[in-house]
Write a protein that holds these residues in place. Structure first.
Motif, PDB file in Angstrom:
ATOM      1  N   ARG A  95       2.509   5.593  -3.362  1.00  0.00           N
ATOM      2  CA  ARG A  95       3.064   6.879  -3.862  1.00  0.00           C
ATOM      3  C   ARG A  95       2.860   7.059  -5.865  1.00  0.00           C
ATOM      4  O   ARG A  95       3.106   7.730  -6.352  1.00  0.00           O
ATOM      5  CB  ARG A  95       4.711   6.077  -4.271  1.00  0.00           C
ATOM      6  N   GLN A  96       2.303   6.303  -5.677  1.00  0.00           N
ATOM      7  CA  GLN A  96       1.789   5.757  -7.390  1.00  0.00           C
ATOM      8  C   GLN A  96       0.707   6.600  -7.394  1.00  0.00           C
ATOM      9  O   GLN A  96       0.201   6.914  -8.613  1.00  0.00           O
ATOM     10  CB  GLN A  96       2.189   4.288  -8.276  1.00  0.00           C
ATOM     11  N   LEU A  97       0.091   5.816  -6.737  1.00  0.00           N
ATOM     12  CA  LEU A  97      -1.612   6.856  -6.768  1.00  0.00           C
ATOM     13  C   LEU A  97      -1.452   8.893  -7.325  1.00  0.00           C
ATOM     14  O   LEU A  97      -1.929   9.452  -7.344  1.00  0.00           O
ATOM     15  CB  LEU A  97      -2.105   6.553  -5.346  1.00  0.00           C
ATOM     16  N   THR A  98      -0.328   9.332  -6.284  1.00  0.00           N
ATOM     17  CA  THR A  98      -0.022  10.527  -5.972  1.00  0.00           C
ATOM     18  C   THR A  98       0.419  11.415  -7.498  1.00  0.00           C
ATOM     19  O   THR A  98       0.476  11.910  -7.604  1.00  0.00           O
ATOM     20  CB  THR A  98       1.243  10.733  -4.780  1.00  0.00           C
ATOM     21  N   GLY A  99       1.432   9.826  -7.997  1.00  0.00           N
ATOM     22  CA  GLY A  99       1.439  10.721  -9.505  1.00  0.00           C
ATOM     23  C   GLY A  99       0.352  10.217  -9.876  1.00  0.00           C
ATOM     24  O   GLY A  99       0.598  11.729 -10.959  1.00  0.00           O
ATOM     25  N   PHE A 100      -0.611   9.853  -9.789  1.00  0.00           N
ATOM     26  CA  PHE A 100      -1.910  10.266 -10.792  1.00  0.00           C
ATOM     27  C   PHE A 100      -2.596  10.757 -10.040  1.00  0.00           C
ATOM     28  O   PHE A 100      -2.724  12.144 -11.049  1.00  0.00           O
ATOM     29  CB  PHE A 100      -2.738   8.836 -10.736  1.00  0.00           C
ATOM     30  N   ILE A 101      -2.179  11.889  -9.089  1.00  0.00           N
ATOM     31  CA  ILE A 101      -3.372  12.848  -8.700  1.00  0.00           C
ATOM     32  C   ILE A 101      -1.882  14.098  -9.233  1.00  0.00           C
ATOM     33  O   ILE A 101      -2.836  15.718  -9.757  1.00  0.00           O
ATOM     34  CB  ILE A 101      -3.038  12.907  -7.498  1.00  0.00           C
ATOM     35  N   SER A 102      -1.258  14.164  -8.713  1.00  0.00           N
ATOM     36  CA  SER A 102      -0.713  14.836  -9.372  1.00  0.00           C
ATOM     37  C   SER A 102       0.042  15.516 -11.565  1.00  0.00           C
ATOM     38  O   SER A 102      -0.934  15.959 -11.850  1.00  0.00           O
ATOM     39  CB  SER A 102       1.089  15.130  -9.016  1.00  0.00           C
ATOM     40  N   ALA A 153      -1.431  19.212  -4.643  1.00  0.00           N
ATOM     41  CA  ALA A 153      -3.061  18.698  -5.068  1.00  0.00           C
ATOM     42  C   ALA A 153      -3.196  19.957  -2.760  1.00  0.00           C
ATOM     43  O   ALA A 153      -2.993  20.503  -2.503  1.00  0.00           O
ATOM     44  CB  ALA A 153      -3.883  17.643  -4.802  1.00  0.00           C
ATOM     45  N   ASP A 154      -4.559  20.459  -3.220  1.00  0.00           N
ATOM     46  CA  ASP A 154      -5.407  20.903  -1.982  1.00  0.00           C
ATOM     47  C   ASP A 154      -6.355  20.173  -1.841  1.00  0.00           C
ATOM     48  O   ASP A 154      -7.481  19.826  -2.478  1.00  0.00           O
ATOM     49  CB  ASP A 154      -6.078  21.678  -2.229  1.00  0.00           C
ATOM     50  N   VAL A 155      -5.926  19.078  -0.831  1.00  0.00           N
ATOM     51  CA  VAL A 155      -7.144  17.689  -0.161  1.00  0.00           C
ATOM     52  C   VAL A 155      -7.687  18.437   0.570  1.00  0.00           C
ATOM     53  O   VAL A 155      -7.376  19.154   2.015  1.00  0.00           O
ATOM     54  CB  VAL A 155      -5.976  16.801   0.499  1.00  0.00           C
ATOM     55  N   ARG A 156      -9.002  18.377   0.050  1.00  0.00           N
ATOM     56  CA  ARG A 156      -9.923  19.848   0.683  1.00  0.00           C
ATOM     57  C   ARG A 156     -11.141  18.447   2.004  1.00  0.00           C
ATOM     58  O   ARG A 156     -11.473  18.995   2.634  1.00  0.00           O
ATOM     59  CB  ARG A 156     -11.264  19.729  -0.070  1.00  0.00           C
ATOM     60  N   ALA A 157     -10.883  17.198   2.277  1.00  0.00           N
ATOM     61  CA  ALA A 157     -11.620  15.777   2.739  1.00  0.00           C
ATOM     62  C   ALA A 157     -11.027  15.511   2.954  1.00  0.00           C
ATOM     63  O   ALA A 157     -10.376  15.062   1.509  1.00  0.00           O
ATOM     64  CB  ALA A 157     -12.744  15.892   2.655  1.00  0.00           C
ATOM     65  N   THR A 158     -10.500  14.189   4.005  1.00  0.00           N
ATOM     66  CA  THR A 158      -9.982  12.774   3.650  1.00  0.00           C
ATOM     67  C   THR A 158     -11.244  11.830   4.863  1.00  0.00           C
ATOM     68  O   THR A 158     -11.192  12.748   5.973  1.00  0.00           O
ATOM     69  CB  THR A 158      -8.705  12.904   4.838  1.00  0.00           C
ATOM     70  N   GLU A 159     -11.871  11.387   4.104  1.00  0.00           N
ATOM     71  CA  GLU A 159     -13.056  10.675   4.765  1.00  0.00           C
ATOM     72  C   GLU A 159     -12.749   9.043   5.373  1.00  0.00           C
ATOM     73  O   GLU A 159     -12.189   8.501   4.119  1.00  0.00           O
ATOM     74  CB  GLU A 159     -14.697  10.829   4.761  1.00  0.00           C
ATOM     75  N   PHE A 160     -13.267   8.552   6.707  1.00  0.00           N
ATOM     76  CA  PHE A 160     -12.529   6.737   5.941  1.00  0.00           C
ATOM     77  C   PHE A 160     -14.122   6.512   6.645  1.00  0.00           C
ATOM     78  O   PHE A 160     -15.029   7.249   7.409  1.00  0.00           O
ATOM     79  CB  PHE A 160     -12.216   6.405   7.626  1.00  0.00           C
ATOM     80  N   PHE A 161     -14.902   5.505   5.811  1.00  0.00           N
ATOM     81  CA  PHE A 161     -16.148   4.772   6.077  1.00  0.00           C
ATOM     82  C   PHE A 161     -16.678   2.976   6.026  1.00  0.00           C
ATOM     83  O   PHE A 161     -15.149   2.676   6.021  1.00  0.00           O
ATOM     84  CB  PHE A 161     -17.233   5.160   5.084  1.00  0.00           C
ATOM     85  N   ASP A 162     -17.195   2.891   7.124  1.00  0.00           N
ATOM     86  CA  ASP A 162     -17.259   0.827   7.513  1.00  0.00           C
ATOM     87  C   ASP A 162     -17.698   0.952   6.536  1.00  0.00           C
ATOM     88  O   ASP A 162     -18.442   0.748   5.380  1.00  0.00           O
ATOM     89  CB  ASP A 162     -18.447   1.189   8.297  1.00  0.00           C
ATOM     90  N   ALA A 163     -16.631  -0.939   5.719  1.00  0.00           N
ATOM     91  CA  ALA A 163     -17.203  -1.285   4.715  1.00  0.00           C
ATOM     92  C   ALA A 163     -18.331  -1.411   5.114  1.00  0.00           C
ATOM     93  O   ALA A 163     -18.861  -2.374   3.537  1.00  0.00           O
ATOM     94  CB  ALA A 163     -15.727  -2.412   5.181  1.00  0.00           C
ATOM     95  N   PRO A 199      -2.503   7.596   4.834  1.00  0.00           N
ATOM     96  CA  PRO A 199      -2.145   9.197   4.822  1.00  0.00           C
ATOM     97  C   PRO A 199      -1.324   9.234   4.188  1.00  0.00           C
ATOM     98  O   PRO A 199      -0.468  10.550   4.085  1.00  0.00           O
ATOM     99  CB  PRO A 199      -1.415   7.918   6.383  1.00  0.00           C
ATOM    100  N   LEU A 200      -0.484   8.323   3.971  1.00  0.00           N
ATOM    101  CA  LEU A 200       1.104   8.627   2.807  1.00  0.00           C
ATOM    102  C   LEU A 200       0.315   9.450   1.705  1.00  0.00           C
ATOM    103  O   LEU A 200       1.103  10.192   1.469  1.00  0.00           O
ATOM    104  CB  LEU A 200       1.482   7.242   2.748  1.00  0.00           C
ATOM    105  N   LEU A 201      -1.239   9.083   1.259  1.00  0.00           N
ATOM    106  CA  LEU A 201      -1.547   9.302   0.397  1.00  0.00           C
ATOM    107  C   LEU A 201      -1.839  10.786   0.316  1.00  0.00           C
ATOM    108  O   LEU A 201      -1.985  11.779  -1.054  1.00  0.00           O
ATOM    109  CB  LEU A 201      -3.155   8.912  -0.664  1.00  0.00           C
ATOM    110  N   LYS A 202      -2.180  11.523   1.096  1.00  0.00           N
ATOM    111  CA  LYS A 202      -2.608  12.825   1.237  1.00  0.00           C
ATOM    112  C   LYS A 202      -1.497  13.527   2.143  1.00  0.00           C
ATOM    113  O   LYS A 202      -1.099  14.130   1.098  1.00  0.00           O
ATOM    114  CB  LYS A 202      -3.469  12.506   3.053  1.00  0.00           C
ATOM    115  N   LYS A 203      -0.427  12.917   2.153  1.00  0.00           N
ATOM    116  CA  LYS A 203       0.481  13.127   2.588  1.00  0.00           C
ATOM    117  C   LYS A 203       1.213  13.610   0.800  1.00  0.00           C
ATOM    118  O   LYS A 203       1.832  15.179   0.826  1.00  0.00           O
ATOM    119  CB  LYS A 203       1.849  12.646   3.351  1.00  0.00           C
ATOM    120  N   SER A 212       0.371  -1.089   0.048  1.00  0.00           N
ATOM    121  CA  SER A 212       0.041  -0.086  -0.042  1.00  0.00           C
ATOM    122  C   SER A 212       1.083   1.191  -0.091  1.00  0.00           C
ATOM    123  O   SER A 212       0.368   2.126  -0.374  1.00  0.00           O
ATOM    124  CB  SER A 212      -0.974   0.056   0.902  1.00  0.00           C
ATOM    125  N   ALA A 213       2.478   1.142   0.481  1.00  0.00           N
ATOM    126  CA  ALA A 213       3.078   2.382   0.387  1.00  0.00           C
ATOM    127  C   ALA A 213       3.613   2.572  -1.282  1.00  0.00           C
ATOM    128  O   ALA A 213       3.753   3.672  -0.921  1.00  0.00           O
ATOM    129  CB  ALA A 213       4.299   2.138   1.932  1.00  0.00           C
TER     130      ALA A 213
END
Length: 398
Positions: free
Chosen positions: A148-155, A193-203, A182-186, A143-144
């Motif tokens: 990093r690769q999903l961060t590249g997608f966002i950027s 990127a301007d991360v406006r919200a970080t939300e978790f939800f139950d599966a 947390p790694l993705l947000k950082k 997941s780490a």
């Protein structure tokens, strides 16, 4: 690099030695589990048709670990103590795999993981090599690395190509997601990127309207998701039916299923979902595997199938190089392996984790594929593997 049948004898004639037993602990009620089993069987049939390994036949024994840690532990005990398998190939849920690790170590049985993504799984190898040297991850990327690769997608894509900088990150409460978000947000923030919200939800969430309201009220214009369980279907349906005013994409494990779009009535059209392979010439093995799997199962394989199929060949080649199934000798051979698999070149780092693709190294990477009309998939990111341009959902203005 090893080819699929490297080191395997040509004639399909087996010596008197007992079969080499491959234990497959997986969640059989899910497509990831069925695909794991079918992909292992495909490789076993191919190896056996070529004469097996050191003149010995390969055999598969399956145990359903479900998505429950206690059941997962029972599956490992059954396979190692009762069935006395030589190697374990499988896994899906990180929480289950983490619970199984002490029992894998106690059984001193090689474990080639193909489903769970938590970095904590292979971190055990570095922390206590003597006890956990049996554990390897053939796939997926941990997941780490995914963060990093999903961060590249966002950027590079969301911000760089779509021109959207305001994003929200939502994820389900699962161990690997809690590691990743947390790694993705950082990373996304550092990429501008301007991360406006970080939300978790139950599966088990069945109503996403409160979550959607929070994301909408945050001012975000793109929703990045990280989810893997049954909520994926409901999430996509409610996103579509509510005409939610922003596109979404990210790591959505259920959306990797070949029938995902069809089974929810086409309501995922527009979503971008991460994959580790699609039917494209990623390596010499990719397209032939997809075609053979579809021929044998009438399904499109999901990510666990890639690692499961590759793991059989990697183990077979390591046994050949070791000259026996001696655990320590096979571990040493696996540590030196460089195998051209379905998703890329499979090599292990010092923690026995699969190395991600980077620069000139063609290891596994995240591909972001968009569901399109007719429930077809097109690769959008990374750009060098793109098969079509991104299309906004019909109700969203660019």
């Amino acid at each position: 690099m090893a080819c699929a049948a490297a080191g395997l004898a040509a004639p399909a004639v087996f010596a008197q030695g007992k079969p080499i037993r491959i234990g497959v602990p997986t969640a059989m009620q899910l497509q990831v589990g069925r695909d794991t089993q079918d992909a292992v069987k495909m490789a076993i049939d191919d190896v056996n048709a070529r004469g097996g390994v050191l003149g010995r036949k390969l055999e598969m024994v399956v145990a359903d670990e479900t998505e429950n840690p206690e059941t997962g532990i029972s599956a490992i005990k059954k396979l190692t103590a009762d069935e006395k398998v030589d190697v374990l190939i499988g896994g899906y849920t990180s929480g289950v795999t983490l619970a199984q690790l002490p029992h894998i170590a106690s059984a001193k049985t090689i474990y080639l993981g193909v489903g769970a993504a938590s970095p904590a799984i292979t971190a055990k190898v570095k922390q206590d090599y003597d006890n956990y040297k049996y554990v390897f991850r053939v796939g997926p990327l941990n997941s780490a690395h995914q963060a990093r690769q999903l961060t590249g997608f966002i950027s590079n894509f969301v911000k760089g190509e779509l021109g959207i900088s305001k994003v929200a990150i939502v994820g389900e409460n699962a161990k690997w997601v809690q590691d990743l978000v947390p790694l993705l947000k950082k990373g996304a923030t550092e990429a501008g990127a301007d991360v406006r919200a970080t939300e978790f939800f139950d599966a088990q969430t069945s109503d996403f309207s409160p979550l959607f309201s929070k994301v909408k009220d945050s001012g975000a214009q793109y929703m990045v998701v990280v989810l893997s369980h049954a909520s994926s279907d409901i999430f996509a349906k409610q996103w579509h039916d509510s005409r939610f005013p922003m596109p979404y994409g990210g790591i959505d494990v259920k959306s990797m299923d070949g029938d995902f779009c069809q089974r929810i009535g086409g309501k995922s059209v527009g979503e971008l979902a991460a994959n580790f392979a699609v039917r494209a010439p990623l390596t010499a093995r990719t397209i032939p595997f997809f075609d053979e799997f579809a021929k044998k199962t009438s399904r499109s394989p999901v990510y666990t199938a890639f690692g499961a199929n590759d793991a059989v060949y990697m183990y077979a080649d390591a046994v050949k190089k070791a000259g026996s199934t001696d655990t320590n000798a096979v571990i040493k051979a696996l540590e030196k392996a460089s195998y051209e698999g379905i998703t890329g070149v499979i090599e292990f780092d010092e923690t026995h984790d699969v190395k991600p693709g980077a620069g000139t190294f063609k290891g596994p990477s995240l591909l972001l594929a968009q569901w399109r009309d007719g429930c077809k998939r097109e690769v959008i990111y990374p750009k060098e593997r793109r098969t079509a341009d991104f299309v906004y959902p019909a109700w969203i203005k660019k």
